[in-house]
Design a protein around this motif. Structure first.
Motif, PDB file in Angstrom:
ATOM      1  N   PRO A 149       0.840  -1.212   0.000  1.00  0.00           N
ATOM      2  CA  PRO A 149       0.000   0.000   0.000  1.00  0.00           C
ATOM      3  C   PRO A 149       0.871   1.256   0.000  1.00  0.00           C
ATOM      4  N   LYS A 150       0.251   2.395  -0.248  1.00  0.00           N
ATOM      5  CA  LYS A 150       0.975   3.661  -0.164  1.00  0.00           C
ATOM      6  C   LYS A 150       1.234   3.931   1.319  1.00  0.00           C
ATOM      7  N   VAL A 151       2.514   4.076   1.652  1.00  0.00           N
ATOM      8  CA  VAL A 151       2.878   4.198   3.069  1.00  0.00           C
ATOM      9  C   VAL A 151       2.732   5.661   3.526  1.00  0.00           C
ATOM     10  N   ALA A 152       2.233   5.855   4.740  1.00  0.00           N
ATOM     11  CA  ALA A 152       2.050   7.215   5.279  1.00  0.00           C
ATOM     12  C   ALA A 152       3.405   7.869   5.538  1.00  0.00           C
ATOM     13  N   SER A 153       3.423   9.183   5.493  1.00  0.00           N
ATOM     14  CA  SER A 153       4.693   9.909   5.659  1.00  0.00           C
ATOM     15  C   SER A 153       5.199   9.768   7.096  1.00  0.00           C
ATOM     16  N   PRO A 154       6.527   9.943   7.275  1.00  0.00           N
ATOM     17  CA  PRO A 154       7.083   9.869   8.635  1.00  0.00           C
ATOM     18  C   PRO A 154       6.416  10.891   9.549  1.00  0.00           C
ATOM     19  N   LYS A 166     -16.591  10.168  19.660  1.00  0.00           N
ATOM     20  CA  LYS A 166     -17.266  11.256  18.960  1.00  0.00           C
ATOM     21  C   LYS A 166     -18.779  11.239  19.206  1.00  0.00           C
ATOM     22  N   ARG A 167     -19.220  10.482  20.125  1.00  0.00           N
ATOM     23  CA  ARG A 167     -20.599  10.494  20.576  1.00  0.00           C
ATOM     24  C   ARG A 167     -20.562  10.055  22.043  1.00  0.00           C
ATOM     25  N   ASN A 168     -21.697   9.947  22.685  1.00  0.00           N
ATOM     26  CA  ASN A 168     -21.670   9.561  24.100  1.00  0.00           C
ATOM     27  C   ASN A 168     -20.768   8.344  24.304  1.00  0.00           C
ATOM     28  N   PRO A 169     -19.689   8.492  25.103  1.00  0.00           N
ATOM     29  CA  PRO A 169     -18.772   7.344  25.243  1.00  0.00           C
ATOM     30  C   PRO A 169     -19.441   6.161  25.921  1.00  0.00           C
ATOM     31  N   LYS A 170     -19.273   4.999  25.279  1.00  0.00           N
ATOM     32  CA  LYS A 170     -19.853   3.787  25.874  1.00  0.00           C
ATOM     33  C   LYS A 170     -18.784   2.914  26.503  1.00  0.00           C
ATOM     34  N   MET A 171     -17.555   3.101  26.045  1.00  0.00           N
ATOM     35  CA  MET A 171     -16.471   2.268  26.587  1.00  0.00           C
ATOM     36  C   MET A 171     -15.115   2.909  26.293  1.00  0.00           C
ATOM     37  N   ARG A 172     -14.099   2.389  26.992  1.00  0.00           N
ATOM     38  CA  ARG A 172     -12.722   2.835  26.740  1.00  0.00           C
ATOM     39  C   ARG A 172     -11.962   1.595  26.258  1.00  0.00           C
ATOM     40  N   VAL A 173     -11.316   1.718  25.118  1.00  0.00           N
ATOM     41  CA  VAL A 173     -10.589   0.551  24.595  1.00  0.00           C
ATOM     42  C   VAL A 173      -9.115   0.905  24.348  1.00  0.00           C
ATOM     43  N   GLY A 174      -8.266  -0.128  24.419  1.00  0.00           N
ATOM     44  CA  GLY A 174      -6.864   0.035  24.056  1.00  0.00           C
ATOM     45  C   GLY A 174      -6.694  -0.497  22.650  1.00  0.00           C
ATOM     46  N   PHE A 175      -5.910   0.183  21.841  1.00  0.00           N
ATOM     47  CA  PHE A 175      -5.720  -0.276  20.463  1.00  0.00           C
ATOM     48  C   PHE A 175      -4.315  -0.851  20.285  1.00  0.00           C
ATOM     49  N   VAL A 176      -4.264  -2.060  19.721  1.00  0.00           N
ATOM     50  CA  VAL A 176      -2.981  -2.693  19.413  1.00  0.00           C
ATOM     51  C   VAL A 176      -2.597  -2.264  18.005  1.00  0.00           C
ATOM     52  N   SER A 177      -1.634  -1.369  17.915  1.00  0.00           N
ATOM     53  CA  SER A 177      -1.311  -0.811  16.586  1.00  0.00           C
ATOM     54  C   SER A 177      -0.423  -1.756  15.771  1.00  0.00           C
ATOM     55  N   GLY A 178       0.215  -2.704  16.440  1.00  0.00           N
ATOM     56  CA  GLY A 178       1.000  -3.711  15.710  1.00  0.00           C
ATOM     57  C   GLY A 178       2.330  -3.159  15.205  1.00  0.00           C
ATOM     58  N   CYS A 179       3.169  -4.048  14.695  1.00  0.00           N
ATOM     59  CA  CYS A 179       4.487  -3.594  14.204  1.00  0.00           C
ATOM     60  C   CYS A 179       4.403  -3.290  12.713  1.00  0.00           C
ATOM     61  N   VAL A 180       4.063  -4.297  11.905  1.00  0.00           N
ATOM     62  CA  VAL A 180       3.955  -4.089  10.458  1.00  0.00           C
ATOM     63  C   VAL A 180       2.756  -3.180  10.156  1.00  0.00           C
ATOM     64  N   MET A 181       1.647  -3.404  10.875  1.00  0.00           N
ATOM     65  CA  MET A 181       0.448  -2.593  10.638  1.00  0.00           C
ATOM     66  C   MET A 181       0.769  -1.119  10.816  1.00  0.00           C
ATOM     67  N   ASP A 182       1.504  -0.800  11.866  1.00  0.00           N
ATOM     68  CA  ASP A 182       1.726   0.607  12.156  1.00  0.00           C
ATOM     69  C   ASP A 182       2.646   1.276  11.141  1.00  0.00           C
ATOM     70  N   SER A 183       3.635   0.528  10.655  1.00  0.00           N
ATOM     71  CA  SER A 183       4.561   1.167   9.715  1.00  0.00           C
ATOM     72  C   SER A 183       4.049   1.117   8.278  1.00  0.00           C
ATOM     73  N   PHE A 220       0.715  -0.072   7.193  1.00  0.00           N
ATOM     74  CA  PHE A 220      -0.743   0.062   7.006  1.00  0.00           C
ATOM     75  C   PHE A 220      -1.287   1.126   7.962  1.00  0.00           C
ATOM     76  N   HIS A 221      -0.566   2.206   8.039  1.00  0.00           N
ATOM     77  CA  HIS A 221      -0.920   3.247   9.009  1.00  0.00           C
ATOM     78  C   HIS A 221      -2.334   3.789   8.769  1.00  0.00           C
ATOM     79  N   GLN A 222      -2.705   3.930   7.494  1.00  0.00           N
ATOM     80  CA  GLN A 222      -4.023   4.478   7.181  1.00  0.00           C
ATOM     81  C   GLN A 222      -5.126   3.560   7.720  1.00  0.00           C
ATOM     82  N   THR A 223      -4.911   2.244   7.620  1.00  0.00           N
ATOM     83  CA  THR A 223      -5.909   1.302   8.140  1.00  0.00           C
ATOM     84  C   THR A 223      -6.013   1.440   9.661  1.00  0.00           C
TER      85      THR A 223
END
Ligand code: SF4
Ligand code: SF4
Length: 437
Positions: free
Chosen positions: A165-170, A183-200, A202-205
């Motif tokens: 994919p087109k990689v996001a800029s540094p 962005k609406r009444n909060p129903k929960m708090r979640v932690g997001f696992v950004s991953g290693c390959v995903m983050d570098s 597939f940043h847009q995903t």
């Protein structure tokens, strides 16, 4: 019996091999049995081999090829009537193979760098992302392709380069937020696992995943100190390394007081889901790992529970779905991705025969067993073609690249595209749903 023989039996989960009654129900579900056509490359055959090695009737090396050619997709486990724990048997066999492999100094240094240096390091992953961005942005990619330089890459990497994919800029990656409010009444708090390959790569995903969760009513925290999930380490028999990564992630997310720990990559999700199993023999970590696994969810499950989105844009596309095998057969997430897809106005869903069968990506299987993987992929593409879909939706980055590769191999670039479900949902303009009065 010698201590070494006992140890080998334990490591190979010998007692679990007796759960297999040799019925053969798993054979039609196994992609490698379908394409390779050999009993040794079926679930039943592999279990037998492991049993024979554990009993000293066959050598460790005799099981190397059949075990290394297993995708680890776990489709056999889903259909098995006696609930054979194939995943554990495979994992044990891989760790035995890893212990017995005679590696050259060069191999050892390369592996140490890849598994202990590269994947766990945010710095290195960022550097790869930056280099890929530079390569794509400056025109180097076009020059390399035109001059035929890409074709000189080892391990068929040129094929994968063509579908990246087109990689996001540094800048964009560096400035990604660590907390996003609902962005609406909060129903929960979640932690997001950004991953290693995903983050570098597939940043847009990742960005879209966080945005969807936030629009649907979740506050999302993205801890900086998290690391690679350890799936690639576990799948190559490096269980100790996988355990170290799991411990780091557990510690990091424990501090965040979240309802769920969310991921958007089927393969990583399966690993997080099984941290309890990975750390079951470590009393100091077992309970903590159980808590972590209990909270781990694929993003589609959390979006379904939140039920906080309505889609404003009609997509008017014929869509088929290639599920991630680890999401299907390990996490057992099956209905939620389809329900989300069907909630998008304008789409026509076309079910693919065997949509829950592995596409041949399987971590790095398509790199290390390229030819075998492509045979499996070609079977998959034939089934895709029959759906007459113009969009293939997947839920894992590896499957996504593999399907893109399949589209290219089948010469369907002008008619068909492959897209991650999260990105597809964003295209349909999801907005926070008004609460019912
Ligand atoms: S379905 Fe289960 S019990 Fe039957 S052969 Fe396969 S692994 Fe063994
Ligand atoms: S994990 Fe997949 S490839 Fe391996 S034996 Fe089971 S069905 Fe076949």
């Amino acid at each position: 019996m010698s201590e070494a023989a006992n140890r080998l039996k334990k490591q190979l989960h010998y007692e679990k091999t007796f759960d297999c009654v040799q019925c053969g129900y798993c054979l039609p579900a196994c992609p490698t049995y379908e394409t390779m056509g050999k009993e040794t490359h079926s679930p039943r055959g592999r279990i037998n081999l492991v049993k024979m090695v554990a009993e000293g009737k066959s050598s460790v090396e005799n099981m190397r090829e059949p075990i290394e050619k297993c995708l680890g997709c776990r489709a056999c486990q889903t259909v098995c009537p006696t609930n054979v724990q194939y995943g554990e048997i495979l994992e044990g066999a891989k760790s035995v193979l890893e212990d017995h492999e005679k590696k050259t100094k060069k191999q050892q240094v390369t592996e140490d760098f890849i598994f202990n240096g590269l994947f766990p390091s945010r710095k290195w992953m960022n550097a790869i992302g930056n280099a890929t961005w530079f390569y794509q942005k400056t025109g180097l990619q076009a020059i390399a392709r035109k001059s035929g330089m890409t074709a000189m890459a080892p391990l068929h990497l040129d094929k994968f380069e063509a579908v990246l994919p087109k990689v996001a800029s540094p800048f964009e990656r560096r400035n990604s937020p660590r907390l996003v409010k609902a962005k609406r009444n909060p129903k929960m708090r979640v932690g997001f696992v950004s991953g290693c390959v995903m983050d570098s790569m597939f940043h847009q995903t990742n960005k879209n995943t966080i945005e969807l969760l936030s629009r649907a009513g979740a506050e999302v925290v993205i801890p900086k100190a998290q690391t690679c999930c350890g799936a690639l380490h576990a799948h190559t028999g490096k269980l100790e390394e996988a355990r170290q990564l799991a411990k780091q992630n557990i510690e990091v997310f424990e501090k965040e007081n979240v309802n769920y720990i969310v991921n958007n990559a089927g393969g990583c999700g399966a690993m997080l889901f099984e941290y309890d199993h990975l750390l079951k023999d470590e009393p100091d970590w077992n309970r903590r790992a159980e808590q972590f696994s209990k909270k781990s969810r694929d993003v589609t499950v959390v979006l379904t529970e939140l039920d906080g989105l309505e889609f404003r844009h009609s997509m008017n596309e014929r869509v088929t779905y290639q599920s991630s095998c680890h999401m299907t057969h390990v996490q057992k997430v099956t209905s939620e991705p389809l329900a989300l897809l069907e909630g998008i106005p304008g789409i026509t869903y076309r079910e693919m025969a065997g949509y829950d069968r592995c596409c041949g990506s399987a971590g790095i299987y398509n790199i290390v067993n390229y030819e075998d993987s492509m045979e499996i992929l070609d079977v998959k593409m034939e089934k895709t073609r029959r759906t007459k879909a113009d969009t293939i939706v997947t839920t894992n980055p590896g499957c996504l690249l593999q399907m893109k590769l399949g589209i290219q191999r089948a010469g369907l670039e002008k008619e068909v595209r492959a897209v991650h479900l999260v990105d597809f949902l964003m295209e349909a303009d999801p907005q926070p749903k008004e609460p019912r009065k």
